[in-house]
Design a protein around this motif. Structure first.
Motif, PDB file in Angstrom:
ATOM      1  N   PRO A 146       0.642  -1.182  -0.158  1.00 54.18           N
ATOM      2  CA  PRO A 146       0.007   0.115   0.060  1.00 54.18           C
ATOM      3  C   PRO A 146       1.064   1.656   0.182  1.00 54.18           C
ATOM      4  O   PRO A 146       1.758   1.650   0.854  1.00 54.18           O
ATOM      5  N   PHE A 147       1.069   2.230  -0.887  1.00 53.97           N
ATOM      6  CA  PHE A 147       1.694   2.908  -0.810  1.00 53.97           C
ATOM      7  C   PHE A 147       1.093   4.486  -1.255  1.00 53.97           C
ATOM      8  O   PHE A 147       1.859   5.117  -0.201  1.00 53.97           O
ATOM      9  N   GLN A 148      -0.102   4.608  -1.605  1.00 58.03           N
ATOM     10  CA  GLN A 148      -1.030   6.249  -1.902  1.00 58.03           C
ATOM     11  C   GLN A 148      -2.416   6.141  -1.620  1.00 58.03           C
ATOM     12  O   GLN A 148      -2.857   5.182  -2.720  1.00 58.03           O
ATOM     13  N   TYR A 149      -2.431   7.015  -1.121  1.00 60.18           N
ATOM     14  CA  TYR A 149      -4.251   6.957  -1.358  1.00 60.18           C
ATOM     15  C   TYR A 149      -3.905   8.614  -2.187  1.00 60.18           C
ATOM     16  O   TYR A 149      -3.723   9.747  -1.391  1.00 60.18           O
ATOM     17  N   VAL A 150      -5.215   8.032  -2.642  1.00 56.63           N
ATOM     18  CA  VAL A 150      -5.989   9.944  -2.888  1.00 56.63           C
ATOM     19  C   VAL A 150      -7.471  10.176  -3.322  1.00 56.63           C
ATOM     20  O   VAL A 150      -8.092   8.964  -3.197  1.00 56.63           O
ATOM     21  N   ARG A 151      -7.235  11.398  -2.480  1.00 57.96           N
ATOM     22  CA  ARG A 151      -9.257  11.549  -3.063  1.00 57.96           C
ATOM     23  C   ARG A 151      -9.327  12.997  -3.699  1.00 57.96           C
ATOM     24  O   ARG A 151      -9.098  14.277  -3.496  1.00 57.96           O
ATOM     25  N   GLY A 152      -9.335  12.201  -4.358  1.00 60.99           N
ATOM     26  CA  GLY A 152      -9.739  13.381  -6.423  1.00 60.99           C
ATOM     27  C   GLY A 152     -10.422  13.092  -7.271  1.00 60.99           C
ATOM     28  O   GLY A 152     -11.364  12.519  -7.157  1.00 60.99           O
ATOM     29  N   THR A 153      -9.419  13.718  -8.318  1.00 56.17           N
ATOM     30  CA  THR A 153     -11.093  13.291  -9.422  1.00 56.17           C
ATOM     31  C   THR A 153      -9.900  11.963  -9.964  1.00 56.17           C
ATOM     32  O   THR A 153     -10.824  11.553 -10.390  1.00 56.17           O
ATOM     33  N   GLY A 154      -9.274  11.690  -9.871  1.00 59.81           N
ATOM     34  CA  GLY A 154      -8.820  10.319 -10.332  1.00 59.81           C
ATOM     35  C   GLY A 154      -6.824  10.191 -10.040  1.00 59.81           C
ATOM     36  O   GLY A 154      -6.617  11.122  -9.594  1.00 59.81           O
ATOM     37  N   ILE A 155      -6.130   8.935 -11.070  1.00 59.17           N
ATOM     38  CA  ILE A 155      -5.213   8.967 -10.824  1.00 59.17           C
ATOM     39  C   ILE A 155      -4.398   8.646 -12.522  1.00 59.17           C
ATOM     40  O   ILE A 155      -5.581   8.025 -13.317  1.00 59.17           O
ATOM     41  N   LEU A 156      -3.573   9.109 -12.909  1.00 51.59           N
ATOM     42  CA  LEU A 156      -2.888   8.194 -13.676  1.00 51.59           C
ATOM     43  C   LEU A 156      -2.047   7.417 -13.693  1.00 51.59           C
ATOM     44  O   LEU A 156      -0.964   7.779 -13.001  1.00 51.59           O
ATOM     45  N   VAL A 157      -1.589   6.533 -14.198  1.00 49.69           N
ATOM     46  CA  VAL A 157      -0.364   5.750 -14.851  1.00 49.69           C
ATOM     47  C   VAL A 157       0.128   5.412 -16.407  1.00 49.69           C
ATOM     48  O   VAL A 157      -0.666   5.295 -17.447  1.00 49.69           O
ATOM     49  N   SER A 158       0.896   6.150 -16.819  1.00 51.41           N
ATOM     50  CA  SER A 158       1.826   6.413 -17.785  1.00 51.41           C
ATOM     51  C   SER A 158       2.616   5.654 -17.793  1.00 51.41           C
ATOM     52  O   SER A 158       3.606   5.112 -17.258  1.00 51.41           O
ATOM     53  N   THR A 159       3.222   5.452 -19.350  1.00 56.62           N
ATOM     54  CA  THR A 159       4.406   4.932 -19.618  1.00 56.62           C
ATOM     55  C   THR A 159       5.686   5.744 -20.033  1.00 56.62           C
ATOM     56  O   THR A 159       5.334   7.194 -19.765  1.00 56.62           O
ATOM     57  N   ALA A 160       6.791   5.551 -20.613  1.00 51.62           N
ATOM     58  CA  ALA A 160       7.829   6.646 -20.907  1.00 51.62           C
ATOM     59  C   ALA A 160       6.865   7.700 -22.109  1.00 51.62           C
ATOM     60  O   ALA A 160       6.822   8.710 -22.867  1.00 51.62           O
ATOM     61  N   THR A 161       6.491   6.880 -23.247  1.00 48.36           N
ATOM     62  CA  THR A 161       5.636   7.235 -24.657  1.00 48.36           C
ATOM     63  C   THR A 161       4.754   8.284 -23.594  1.00 48.36           C
ATOM     64  O   THR A 161       5.160   9.347 -24.670  1.00 48.36           O
ATOM     65  N   GLY A 162       3.817   8.155 -22.485  1.00 47.60           N
ATOM     66  CA  GLY A 162       3.002   8.454 -22.808  1.00 47.60           C
ATOM     67  C   GLY A 162       3.035   9.781 -21.666  1.00 47.60           C
ATOM     68  O   GLY A 162       2.161  10.623 -21.215  1.00 47.60           O
ATOM     69  N   SER A 163       4.722  10.168 -21.670  1.00 48.19           N
ATOM     70  CA  SER A 163       5.156  10.529 -20.649  1.00 48.19           C
ATOM     71  C   SER A 163       4.893  12.469 -20.982  1.00 48.19           C
ATOM     72  O   SER A 163       4.303  13.409 -20.637  1.00 48.19           O
ATOM     73  N   THR A 164       4.878  12.704 -22.087  1.00 50.91           N
ATOM     74  CA  THR A 164       4.479  13.407 -23.150  1.00 50.91           C
ATOM     75  C   THR A 164       3.050  14.057 -23.695  1.00 50.91           C
ATOM     76  O   THR A 164       2.512  14.848 -24.271  1.00 50.91           O
ATOM     77  N   ALA A 165       2.264  13.421 -23.172  1.00 49.83           N
ATOM     78  CA  ALA A 165       0.892  13.160 -23.252  1.00 49.83           C
ATOM     79  C   ALA A 165      -0.369  13.707 -22.249  1.00 49.83           C
ATOM     80  O   ALA A 165       0.498  14.965 -21.830  1.00 49.83           O
TER      81      ALA A 165
END
Length: 277
Positions: A146-165
């Motif tokens: 268990p690393f992190q808790y988020v309370r908001g709009t959401g979360i994003l998991v990107s690749t290196a390719t997606g780092s510029t998106a």
């Protein structure tokens, strides 16, 4: 790789892409008559458009043809050739073997409801969980920790390719595209702001939907079903989530392959986009 076949991919509602397909097809018949067009299993896939067209092409073609992205869009981070003036000269290099091939990591995304697999997809750029009109509570686990808790709009998991998106729009870091990693970035978290976190590509990230308030103000176009929290893969595949759902994200078995014609092309693209001196 010796080219024997090629195919086009472009949006039919983009007139300039259609014009370029006609022009390139005529040029191929003249310059390389032995290389045939084959839309089912091409060696090379010529993508006419922007980065969005590349994402759709990767989703459609599972046979892993090498992608040549001829940029007709606005962003062009995924482009093999950024200027239309250089399209034909780059294709000449391609069919003479004067290029290198770059492999890009894909994400494998699976959603579970209890023990039942309810959704799976692959993505080149990212997986996102979002509550567009409300708040969602999420638990982030890395390798079952268990690393992190988020309370908001959401979360994003990107690749290196997606780092510029989407990741870049969410103020995540820009990463060299050949790196195999996942970038975890919170979206409008109501807790104290924290930076993005980058994990190596051999890790497994699990996102658990803890809770959200159901408003039922949005619906999916195809089914008309009311939704509040959605999982998306490159914004092409979308699935409604429920409290208790678990989304598992890992490196996919296959890669996307891109033809590269110039050294340090990504650095040059970043320099152009951000006006670095």
């Amino acid at each position: 790789m010796e080219a024997k076949t090629y195919a086009f991919f472009y949006r039919k509602d983009v007139p300039v892409a259609k014009k370029w397909a006609v022009k390139i097809r005529a040029w191929m018949r003249k310059e390389h008559p032995d290389i045939k067009e084959n839309s089912k299993s091409p060696d090379f896939l010529l993508v006419l458009g922007g980065d969005g067209a590349v994402l759709s092409a990767v989703q459609k073609y599972k046979g892993e043809p090498a992608i040549i992205s001829l940029n007709l869009g606005n962003v062009g981070f995924l482009s093999s050739v950024r200027s239309p003036k250089k399209f034909l000269s780059a294709l000449q290099k391609l069919f003479k073997g004067a290029y290198s091939e770059e492999k890009r990591m894909l994400l494998s995304i699976s959603a579970y409801r209890g023990k039942r697999l309810v959704f799976e997809a692959e993505s080149l750029n990212e997986a996102a969980i979002q509550s567009p009109l409300g708040m969602v509570e999420l638990e982030v686990n890395i390798e079952d920790h268990p690393f992190q808790y988020v309370r908001g709009t959401g979360i994003l998991v990107s690749t290196a390719t997606g780092s510029t998106a989407f990741n870049l729009s969410a103020h995540g870091p820009v990463v060299m595209p050949e790196m195999e990693c996942m970038i975890i970035t919170k979206l409008l978290d109501h807790n104290i702001p924290t930076p993005s976190f980058v994990v190596t590509g051999d890790k497994v990230v699990r996102l658990k939907v803890l809770n959200f308030r159901k408003h039922g103000l949005l619906s999916l176009g195809k089914t008309g079903k009311a939704v509040d929290v959605v999982l998306s893969a490159d914004s092409n595949s979308i699935f409604p989530l429920e409290p208790g759902d678990i989304v598992e994200i890992r490196k996919a078995e296959r890669y996307a392959k891109f033809a590269v014609f110039e050294k340090n092309y990504f650095l040059k693209s970043v320099q152009e986009k951000f006006s670095f001196n």
